[in-house]
Enzyme design. Structure first.
Site, PDB file in Angstrom:
ATOM      1  N   GLU A 114     -11.645  -0.662   9.148  1.00 42.39           N
ATOM      2  CA  GLU A 114     -11.134  -1.868   8.474  1.00 42.39           C
ATOM      3  C   GLU A 114     -11.432  -1.876   6.978  1.00 42.39           C
ATOM      4  OE1 GLU A 114     -11.383  -2.714  12.789  1.00 42.39           O
ATOM      5  OE2 GLU A 114     -12.796  -1.875  11.313  1.00 42.39           O
ATOM      6  N   HIS A 148     -16.270 -11.128  19.962  1.00 43.34           N
ATOM      7  CA  HIS A 148     -14.817 -11.235  19.774  1.00 43.34           C
ATOM      8  C   HIS A 148     -14.329 -12.677  19.831  1.00 43.34           C
ATOM      9  CE1 HIS A 148     -15.440  -7.065  20.959  1.00 43.34           C
ATOM     10  NE2 HIS A 148     -14.244  -6.767  20.519  1.00 43.34           N
TER      11      HIS A 148
END
Length: 326
Positions: free
Chosen positions: A60, A129
């Site tokens: 990322e 998450h």
């Protein structure tokens, strides 16, 4: 108007903007051949080729930086994070570069980039998450933060975000992708920074964004059966925040409950509460109440997850508290 899903509305927005402007491209994990972790990019690789729909490695920080560099030379990247939890790996690029280059270059380098993907909890995806990170990004000058709650808002706001010359954090409710609603077929844009009253009412104002709007609408229906009319206000963008639509509602109802799926400590709802009490103190008939997730990492067990995440009954309890009914 067609009735389509939230994911289809996002797909329409990306497809239309890529067709209108060849500078727009999509980059992220599994956006191409897999067609997106939530199938938002379905069909885009076949339509636009690998040149404009780019599968990135699990890095990322790297592909966020590539996107920022591309924006500096005149392209308009859409960078997808598989989940906004993973944006934390790229937070240095987002906060120290994307948010600051325009100012530090004395306006020489606008950064027209959208960082988008799902945020907040889904169902049993556990603590790493399930985080709602909007307050992190809304804290940073130079970033815009958008959180649509419906398919129409998702399309109209994403198209505006792609055309914006500033970096936009575009967080999609992870539990909203299958939700459906009417979406205009024609060119459709919603200005960033413009909120909306989702349900009119006269007894209390409920302020919520993203998936919590649906929770508040469900709570409002239950309250209506008890003779309590709740007005649901969705700011749609957190930065810039549409103070006017919130304050107008609170001045009318005299009571305010803020519902967010994030944690209570330094959550964005605290900023909303501060602005409401600062501007509406004389009109308030009760202290502002906040409804948040519990102040814990998200458990995996489904029964515990439901205890942690705000439910319609939690909103109803807060409403009755500000109405002095409990």
């Amino acid at each position: 108007m067609a009735t389509i899903s939230y994911r289809e509305a996002l797909n329409q927005a990306i497809r239309e903007e890529m067709e209108l402007d060849e500078r727009v491209f999509l980059m992220g994990e599994e956006v191409g051949y897999y067609q997106g972790a939530y199938k938002v990019s379905q069909g885009l690789l076949q339509r636009f080729s690998e040149r404009r729909v780019i599968d990135a490695p699990i890095a990322e920080m790297g592909f966020a930086g590539v996107g920022i560099g591309a924006a500096m030379v005149g392209l308009r990247p859409i960078i997808e994070f598989m989940t906004f939890n993973f944006s934390l790996v790229a937070i240095d690029q987002i906060v120290n570069n994307a948010a600051k280059i325009y100012q530090m270059s004395a306006g020489q380098f606008p950064i027209p980039i959208v960082f988008r993907g799902p945020g907040g909890p889904a169902v049993q995806v556990a603590s790493q998450h399930s985080q709602a990170l909007e307050s992190f990004y809304a804290h940073v000058p130079g970033l815009k933060v958008v959180m649509p709650s419906s398919p129409a808002d998702a399309k109209g706001l994403l198209k505006s975000a792609v055309r914006d010359d500033n970096p936009v954090i575009f967080i999609e409710g992870e539990t909203l992708y299958n939700s459906t609603g009417e979406v205009p077929d024609e060119e459709y844009l919603i200005p960033i920074g413009k909120g909306e009253v989702k349900r009119a009412g006269s007894h209390v104002t409920l302020v919520a964004w993203s998936a919590m709007v649906q929770v508040c609408l469900a709570a409002a229906e239950k309250l209506a059966a008890q003779g309590i009319e709740a007005e649901v206000v969705d700011p749609r963008t957190l930065r810039p925040l549409d103070d006017a639509v919130i304050l107008e509602s609170v001045r009318k109802t005299g009571r305010c409950v803020i519902a967010e799926i994030g944690w209570p400590m330094a959550g964005f709802g605290a900023e909303v509460a501060y602005r409401v009490q600062r501007e509406c103190l004389d009109q308030l008939d009760a202290p502002v109440e906040r409804v948040t997730s519990d102040d814990v990492p998200m458990p995996y067990a489904l029964n515990l997850e439901k205890e942690v995440v705000p439910q319609p009954d939690d909103v109803i309890a807060a409403v009755k508290k500000v109405l002095y009914l409990e």
